[in-house]
Design a protein around this motif. Structure first.
Motif, short mmCIF file in Angstrom:
data_model
loop_
_atom_site.label_atom_id
_atom_site.label_comp_id
_atom_site.label_asym_id
_atom_site.label_seq_id
_atom_site.Cartn_x
_atom_site.Cartn_y
_atom_site.Cartn_z
N LEU A 116 14.49 -26.55 -8.72
CA LEU A 116 14.77 -26.38 -10.15
C LEU A 116 13.60 -26.87 -11.01
N ALA A 117 12.97 -27.96 -10.58
CA ALA A 117 11.91 -28.57 -11.39
C ALA A 117 10.61 -27.78 -11.34
N PHE A 118 10.33 -27.15 -10.21
CA PHE A 118 9.03 -26.50 -10.03
C PHE A 118 9.17 -25.00 -9.77
N GLU A 119 10.21 -24.40 -10.32
CA GLU A 119 10.48 -22.99 -10.05
C GLU A 119 9.30 -22.09 -10.41
N GLY A 120 8.72 -22.29 -11.57
CA GLY A 120 7.60 -21.45 -12.01
C GLY A 120 6.39 -21.60 -11.11
N LEU A 121 6.06 -22.83 -10.74
CA LEU A 121 4.91 -23.08 -9.88
C LEU A 121 5.11 -22.46 -8.51
N ILE A 122 6.32 -22.55 -7.99
CA ILE A 122 6.61 -22.00 -6.67
C ILE A 122 6.50 -20.48 -6.68
N GLU A 123 7.05 -19.84 -7.73
CA GLU A 123 6.97 -18.38 -7.82
C GLU A 123 5.52 -17.91 -7.92
N ALA A 124 4.70 -18.64 -8.66
CA ALA A 124 3.29 -18.26 -8.79
C ALA A 124 2.56 -18.37 -7.47
N ALA A 125 2.94 -19.34 -6.64
CA ALA A 125 2.27 -19.54 -5.36
C ALA A 125 2.45 -18.34 -4.43
N PHE A 126 3.56 -17.60 -4.57
CA PHE A 126 3.82 -16.46 -3.70
C PHE A 126 2.90 -15.29 -4.00
N GLU A 127 2.21 -15.33 -5.12
CA GLU A 127 1.35 -14.21 -5.49
C GLU A 127 -0.02 -14.28 -4.84
N SER A 128 -0.37 -15.40 -4.21
CA SER A 128 -1.72 -15.58 -3.70
C SER A 128 -1.75 -15.72 -2.17
N PRO A 129 -2.38 -14.77 -1.46
CA PRO A 129 -2.54 -14.92 -0.02
C PRO A 129 -3.35 -16.15 0.36
N VAL A 130 -4.27 -16.54 -0.50
CA VAL A 130 -5.09 -17.73 -0.22
C VAL A 130 -4.21 -18.98 -0.19
N VAL A 131 -3.24 -19.04 -1.10
CA VAL A 131 -2.32 -20.17 -1.11
C VAL A 131 -1.50 -20.19 0.18
N VAL A 132 -1.02 -19.01 0.60
CA VAL A 132 -0.25 -18.93 1.84
C VAL A 132 -1.08 -19.44 3.01
N ALA A 133 -2.34 -18.99 3.09
CA ALA A 133 -3.22 -19.41 4.18
C ALA A 133 -3.45 -20.91 4.15
N ALA A 134 -3.65 -21.46 2.95
CA ALA A 134 -3.88 -22.90 2.83
C ALA A 134 -2.67 -23.70 3.31
N PHE A 135 -1.48 -23.23 2.98
CA PHE A 135 -0.27 -23.93 3.41
C PHE A 135 -0.02 -23.73 4.91
N TRP A 136 -0.45 -22.61 5.47
CA TRP A 136 -0.37 -22.45 6.92
C TRP A 136 -1.25 -23.49 7.61
N ILE A 137 -2.43 -23.71 7.08
CA ILE A 137 -3.32 -24.73 7.65
C ILE A 137 -2.68 -26.11 7.54
#
Length: 283
Positions: A116-137
């Motif tokens: 609930l607190a970080f809904e906007g930030l979380i949704e924005a993170a899904f738009e970037s493959p680089v973010v996904v790769a960083a979190f995979w690491i």
């Protein structure tokens, strides 16, 4: 491309395997959709495949969940008779089912609050493959650390509410794409000194309110768009997710016993590098 029956089965398999194996279902599903060039029908498909994976947990851990529910109903959550929660005596006086129920509740709260607190930030993170790769690491680093820990630890019967809250904080990290929910909660349990299999048990039990809550929030979209998308692909995806989810739970438990968690770390690091190269190639 429209969601065909075979694409639905393929995505269901991806969801079922990656929901419980510590490799992040959200990251893999997003990449699979992009590679297949699919435009999913709203959130309807995500709802049904999540319900499929929920069924897998119920098959494996239904006895634990029933014990927790029955204990709560029988004792009023240990609050009957005016007893005040919080003390060691109160906690030790609870029956095992009621304690397990409190562990699931305490472990669920941090992710619910963070969502609930970080809904906007979380949704924005899904738009970037680089973010996904960083979190995979990042997830790979957690699993590599966990795999190097010696076996042993406390059983879940000796876990405390503080243990559950810490595991819940790790689960909150999995709101971001590329962070594995099963992997992060498993590591959280190991950080608190739980046995490997017991940490996995708590991780899978915590998946029930997480999956069910997400499905309930998305249910209006399922009702609104499911029929238009065609029910056959949705049901096929749900069945595929359920069957492969069951297999993934059993597989992970065997690999935990064998001490093979670092293998998942190496996999995540490899696919993160490939995703970065792919993103750069596409510009």
């Amino acid at each position: 491309m429209e969601l065909s029956l075979w694409n639905a089965v393929l995505l269901g398999v991806v969801q079922g395997l990656t929901e419980f194996l510590p490799v992040s279902s959200s990251g893999h599903l997003a990449v699979a959709e992009d590679l297949l060039g699919l435009q999913l029908p709203g959130l309807a498909f995500e709802v049904v495949v999540h319900l499929g994976t929920l069924a897998a947990v119920l098959v494996v851990y239904g006895a634990d969940l029933w014990a927790a529910l029955a204990g709560f109903l029988r004792t009023g959550g240990g609050l009957a008779g005016g007893r005040r929660p919080g003390s060691a005596q109160w906690w030790q006086g609870l029956d095992p089912g009621t304690r397990l129920g409190w562990l699931v509740i305490a472990g669920t709260i941090p992710a619910a609050v963070a969502g609930l607190a970080f809904e906007g930030l979380i949704e924005a993170a899904f738009e970037s493959p680089v973010v996904v790769a960083a979190f995979w690491i990042f997830t790979g680093a957690l699993l590599w650390w966990a795999g190097r820990r010696p076996p042993g630890g406390r059983p879940l019967a000796r876990a405390t509410l503080a243990d559950a809250v810490v595991v819940g904080l790790f689960q909150a990290l999995a709101l971001f794409p590329g962070v594995s929910r099963s992997g992060s909660t498993l590591v959280g349990g190991l950080v608190r000194g739980l046995e490997r299999e017991e940490a996995a048990r708590l991780s899978f039990l915590l998946s029930v309110p997480a999956i069910l809550g997400a499905a309930i929030l998305q249910l209006p979209d399922l009702v609104a768009t499911g029929g238009g998308a065609g029910w056959a692909p949705l049901l096929a995806g749900a069945v595929a997710a359920g069957v492969t989810g069951y297999m993934a739970i059993r597989w992970l438990l065997r690999w935990l016993i064998a001490g093979r968690l670092p293998w998942f770390a190496y996999y995540l690091w490899a696919v993160a590098i490939l995703l970065l190269f792919y993103s750069g190639w596409r510009g």
